[in-house]
Design a protein around this motif. Structure first.
Motif, PDB file in Angstrom:
ATOM      1  N   ARG A  91      51.279  59.569  45.743  1.00  0.00           N
ATOM      2  CA  ARG A  91      50.336  60.217  46.669  1.00  0.00           C
ATOM      3  C   ARG A  91      49.161  59.358  47.117  1.00  0.00           C
ATOM      4  NH1 ARG A  91      51.006  63.717  42.341  1.00  0.00           N
ATOM      5  NH2 ARG A  91      52.370  65.497  42.741  1.00  0.00           N
ATOM      6  N   ARG A  92      48.856  58.288  46.403  1.00  0.00           N
ATOM      7  CA  ARG A  92      47.625  57.562  46.704  1.00  0.00           C
ATOM      8  C   ARG A  92      47.901  56.062  46.846  1.00  0.00           C
ATOM      9  NH1 ARG A  92      46.336  61.780  43.469  1.00  0.00           N
ATOM     10  NH2 ARG A  92      46.750  60.638  41.540  1.00  0.00           N
ATOM     11  N   ARG A  93      48.632  55.738  47.888  1.00  0.00           N
ATOM     12  CA  ARG A  93      48.913  54.336  48.209  1.00  0.00           C
ATOM     13  C   ARG A  93      47.920  53.853  49.266  1.00  0.00           C
ATOM     14  NH1 ARG A  93      54.226  56.690  48.047  1.00  0.00           N
ATOM     15  NH2 ARG A  93      54.167  56.920  50.323  1.00  0.00           N
ATOM     16  N   GLY A  94      47.458  52.643  49.107  1.00  0.00           N
ATOM     17  CA  GLY A  94      46.493  52.083  50.039  1.00  0.00           C
ATOM     18  C   GLY A  94      46.781  50.632  50.349  1.00  0.00           C
ATOM     19  N   LEU A  95      45.961  50.063  51.213  1.00  0.00           N
ATOM     20  CA  LEU A  95      46.033  48.654  51.586  1.00  0.00           C
ATOM     21  C   LEU A  95      44.689  48.007  51.296  1.00  0.00           C
ATOM     22  CD1 LEU A  95      47.668  49.162  55.108  1.00  0.00           C
ATOM     23  CD2 LEU A  95      48.863  48.363  53.051  1.00  0.00           C
ATOM     24  N   MET A  96      44.702  46.841  50.698  1.00  0.00           N
ATOM     25  CA  MET A  96      43.489  46.065  50.447  1.00  0.00           C
ATOM     26  C   MET A  96      43.487  44.864  51.393  1.00  0.00           C
ATOM     27  SD  MET A  96      43.291  46.218  46.253  1.00  0.00           S
ATOM     28  CE  MET A  96      41.945  45.033  46.152  1.00  0.00           C
ATOM     29  N   PRO A  97      42.686  44.918  52.476  1.00  0.00           N
ATOM     30  CA  PRO A  97      42.647  43.782  53.409  1.00  0.00           C
ATOM     31  C   PRO A  97      42.144  42.515  52.723  1.00  0.00           C
ATOM     32  CG  PRO A  97      41.644  45.749  54.375  1.00  0.00           C
ATOM     33  CD  PRO A  97      41.848  46.031  52.911  1.00  0.00           C
ATOM     34  N   ALA A  98      42.702  41.389  53.123  1.00  0.00           N
ATOM     35  CA  ALA A  98      42.300  40.092  52.579  1.00  0.00           C
ATOM     36  C   ALA A  98      42.675  39.007  53.570  1.00  0.00           C
ATOM     37  CB  ALA A  98      42.974  39.835  51.229  1.00  0.00           C
ATOM     38  N   ASP A  99      42.014  37.869  53.485  1.00  0.00           N
ATOM     39  CA  ASP A  99      42.478  36.713  54.249  1.00  0.00           C
ATOM     40  C   ASP A  99      42.666  35.493  53.352  1.00  0.00           C
ATOM     41  OD1 ASP A  99      39.791  35.489  54.174  1.00  0.00           O
ATOM     42  OD2 ASP A  99      39.282  36.931  55.725  1.00  0.00           O
ATOM     43  N   ALA A 100      42.472  35.671  52.045  1.00  0.00           N
ATOM     44  CA  ALA A 100      42.748  34.601  51.084  1.00  0.00           C
ATOM     45  C   ALA A 100      42.678  35.181  49.683  1.00  0.00           C
ATOM     46  CB  ALA A 100      41.742  33.458  51.223  1.00  0.00           C
ATOM     47  N   PHE A 101      43.372  34.535  48.751  1.00  0.00           N
ATOM     48  CA  PHE A 101      43.190  34.855  47.342  1.00  0.00           C
ATOM     49  C   PHE A 101      43.351  33.580  46.537  1.00  0.00           C
ATOM     50  CE2 PHE A 101      47.736  35.519  48.045  1.00  0.00           C
ATOM     51  CZ  PHE A 101      48.347  35.005  46.918  1.00  0.00           C
ATOM     52  N   TYR A 102      42.953  33.654  45.266  1.00  0.00           N
ATOM     53  CA  TYR A 102      42.889  32.468  44.432  1.00  0.00           C
ATOM     54  C   TYR A 102      43.738  32.648  43.167  1.00  0.00           C
ATOM     55  CZ  TYR A 102      38.729  32.187  47.385  1.00  0.00           C
ATOM     56  OH  TYR A 102      37.875  32.204  48.457  1.00  0.00           O
ATOM     57  N   GLU A 103      44.267  31.543  42.711  1.00  0.00           N
ATOM     58  CA  GLU A 103      45.032  31.561  41.465  1.00  0.00           C
ATOM     59  C   GLU A 103      44.754  30.255  40.735  1.00  0.00           C
ATOM     60  OE1 GLU A 103      46.226  33.259  38.841  1.00  0.00           O
ATOM     61  OE2 GLU A 103      47.130  34.470  40.428  1.00  0.00           O
ATOM     62  N   TRP A 104      44.897  30.296  39.411  1.00  0.00           N
ATOM     63  CA  TRP A 104      44.618  29.129  38.583  1.00  0.00           C
ATOM     64  C   TRP A 104      45.873  28.679  37.852  1.00  0.00           C
ATOM     65  CZ3 TRP A 104      41.171  32.704  39.976  1.00  0.00           C
ATOM     66  CH2 TRP A 104      39.884  32.292  40.343  1.00  0.00           C
ATOM     67  N   HIS A 105      45.966  27.365  37.673  1.00  0.00           N
ATOM     68  CA  HIS A 105      47.107  26.776  36.972  1.00  0.00           C
ATOM     69  C   HIS A 105      46.593  25.935  35.814  1.00  0.00           C
ATOM     70  CE1 HIS A 105      50.680  23.810  36.857  1.00  0.00           C
ATOM     71  NE2 HIS A 105      50.984  24.892  36.174  1.00  0.00           N
ATOM     72  N   ARG A 106      47.031  26.272  34.622  1.00  0.00           N
ATOM     73  CA  ARG A 106      46.607  25.544  33.424  1.00  0.00           C
ATOM     74  C   ARG A 106      47.394  24.254  33.285  1.00  0.00           C
ATOM     75  NH1 ARG A 106      42.184  25.249  30.099  1.00  0.00           N
ATOM     76  NH2 ARG A 106      42.775  24.585  28.009  1.00  0.00           N
ATOM     77  N   VAL A 107      46.679  23.134  33.220  1.00  0.00           N
ATOM     78  CA  VAL A 107      47.302  21.822  33.088  1.00  0.00           C
ATOM     79  C   VAL A 107      46.834  21.203  31.778  1.00  0.00           C
ATOM     80  CG1 VAL A 107      47.554  19.522  34.086  1.00  0.00           C
ATOM     81  CG2 VAL A 107      47.376  21.516  35.586  1.00  0.00           C
ATOM     82  N   SER A 108      47.763  20.809  30.937  1.00  0.00           N
ATOM     83  CA  SER A 108      47.421  20.206  29.648  1.00  0.00           C
ATOM     84  C   SER A 108      47.126  18.729  29.830  1.00  0.00           C
ATOM     85  CB  SER A 108      48.572  20.383  28.653  1.00  0.00           C
ATOM     86  OG  SER A 108      48.805  21.760  28.417  1.00  0.00           O
ATOM     87  N   GLN A 109      46.116  18.260  29.080  1.00  0.00           N
ATOM     88  CA  GLN A 109      45.755  16.847  29.077  1.00  0.00           C
ATOM     89  C   GLN A 109      45.487  16.430  27.635  1.00  0.00           C
ATOM     90  OE1 GLN A 109      42.381  16.611  31.732  1.00  0.00           O
ATOM     91  NE2 GLN A 109      43.674  16.234  33.501  1.00  0.00           N
ATOM     92  N   GLY A 110      46.550  15.967  26.971  1.00  0.00           N
ATOM     93  CA  GLY A 110      46.406  15.610  25.560  1.00  0.00           C
ATOM     94  C   GLY A 110      46.074  16.850  24.758  1.00  0.00           C
ATOM     95  N   ARG A 111      44.973  16.766  24.003  1.00  0.00           N
ATOM     96  CA  ARG A 111      44.555  17.906  23.211  1.00  0.00           C
ATOM     97  C   ARG A 111      43.747  18.913  24.034  1.00  0.00           C
ATOM     98  NH1 ARG A 111      42.351  15.297  17.526  1.00  0.00           N
ATOM     99  NH2 ARG A 111      44.327  14.425  16.795  1.00  0.00           N
ATOM    100  N   GLN A 112      43.388  18.508  25.238  1.00  0.00           N
ATOM    101  CA  GLN A 112      42.597  19.372  26.083  1.00  0.00           C
ATOM    102  C   GLN A 112      43.407  19.808  27.297  1.00  0.00           C
ATOM    103  OE1 GLN A 112      39.147  16.888  26.814  1.00  0.00           O
ATOM    104  NE2 GLN A 112      37.977  17.987  25.262  1.00  0.00           N
ATOM    105  N   GLY A 113      42.812  20.656  28.111  1.00  0.00           N
ATOM    106  CA  GLY A 113      43.458  21.101  29.324  1.00  0.00           C
ATOM    107  C   GLY A 113      42.414  21.541  30.324  1.00  0.00           C
ATOM    108  N   GLN A 114      42.864  21.819  31.511  1.00  0.00           N
ATOM    109  CA  GLN A 114      41.949  22.292  32.535  1.00  0.00           C
ATOM    110  C   GLN A 114      42.682  23.286  33.432  1.00  0.00           C
ATOM    111  OE1 GLN A 114      40.853  18.708  34.640  1.00  0.00           O
ATOM    112  NE2 GLN A 114      42.486  18.933  36.129  1.00  0.00           N
ATOM    113  N   ASN A 115      41.908  24.168  34.066  1.00  0.00           N
ATOM    114  CA  ASN A 115      42.454  25.131  34.998  1.00  0.00           C
ATOM    115  C   ASN A 115      42.160  24.656  36.415  1.00  0.00           C
ATOM    116  OD1 ASN A 115      43.511  27.097  33.192  1.00  0.00           O
ATOM    117  ND2 ASN A 115      41.426  27.754  32.728  1.00  0.00           N
TER     118      ASN A 115
END
Length: 259
Positions: A91-115
């Motif tokens: 009964r309650r479907r809607g639309l969320m307007p947008a023109d961009a969105f963001y996502e992060w990818h975890r990358v490992s670097q030795g013992r550390q990592g970064q997003n």
């Protein structure tokens, strides 16, 4: 899981696509975060309506919001089976307007990592619409809060390289059917499919998006390797302690709230 997105186009451009009656007063936002008021298009008295809702779905049966996890994304594959979302899907479907969105990818670097942060947008910079489910929550003191979450599904070919989930983007040809509560849930569920691989482009961006207080065009600036400080060869690498995933995202002064 989509946890940040943007709406930067002028109201006239949004109104042309979504054909709601009243002109919204919503300034450009480059870094919309959870719990903030977000635009939602829904069907109201037979016409499309623009309304602001809290990004963070609260089922009607919840008594104590503080004890309920922050729901930003709803899995499309199981929405019809979950008591929290079943009625909203009908009964309650809607639309969320947008023109961009963001996502992060975890990358490992030795013992550390970064997003690494990535921007997803249409190549023509046009507006699109997330599939969304909404609910009006009634607090014990009698007040009401309209809440919403976007629907996600398996990643398409573009996003699969960095994440296994992807927001569902409703085709404009399906807007009427998606919003219409008379549409059978089975038919609505058929619209919950990954976007075509060529609908969006992916751009790596800098770390400005990581801070909610940053809400200007600089958030979408392409990644600049020269701006990354070099790591000294003599600098010791610290072990990163395992992090427990919180059941609910903590609220900070940077994040707007409708509570």
């Amino acid at each position: 899981m989509c946890g940040r997105y943007a709406i930067t186009l002028p109201p006239e451009a949004m109104r042309e696509v979504f054909a709601y009656r009243e002109q919204p007063n919503f300034p450009p936002r480059y870094n919309i975060a959870p719990t903030q008021p977000v635009p939602v298009v829904r069907l109201h008295e037979g016409a499309r309506q623009f309304i602001l809702m809290r990004w963070g779905f609260i089922p009607g049966w919840v008594k104590d919001v503080k004890s309920f996890p922050l729901v930003l994304n709803i899995r499309g594959e199981s929405a019809s089976e979950k008591p929290s979302f079943r009625a909203a899907l009908v009964r309650r479907r809607g639309l969320m307007p947008a023109d961009a969105f963001y996502e992060w990818h975890r990358v490992s670097q030795g013992r550390q990592g970064q997003n690494n942060a990535y921007l997803f947008r249409r190549p023509d910079r046009g507006v699109f619409a997330f599939a969304a489910l909404w609910e009006t929550w009634h607090s014990p003191d009698g007040s009401e809060i309209d809440t919403v979450a976007l629907v996600n599904g398996p990643a398409n070919g573009l996003m699969a390289a960095i994440h296994d989930r992807c927001p569902v983007i409703i085709d404009p040809r399906d807007f009427d059917a998606w919003l219409d509560p008379m549409t059978e849930p089975r038919d609505a569920g058929a619209m919950l499919r990954p976007p075509p691989d060529d609908l969006l482009e992916m751009v790596r961006i800098g770390p400005a998006v990581n801070k909610v207080a940053n809400d200007g065009p600089e958030v979408q600036a392409p990644f600049d390797p020269a701006a990354v400080p070099p790591v000294s060869a003599n600098e010791p690498r610290a072990e990163t302690p395992p992090r427990k995933r919180p059941a609910r995202m903590p609220k900070t002064d940077d994040q707007g709230s409708l509570f």
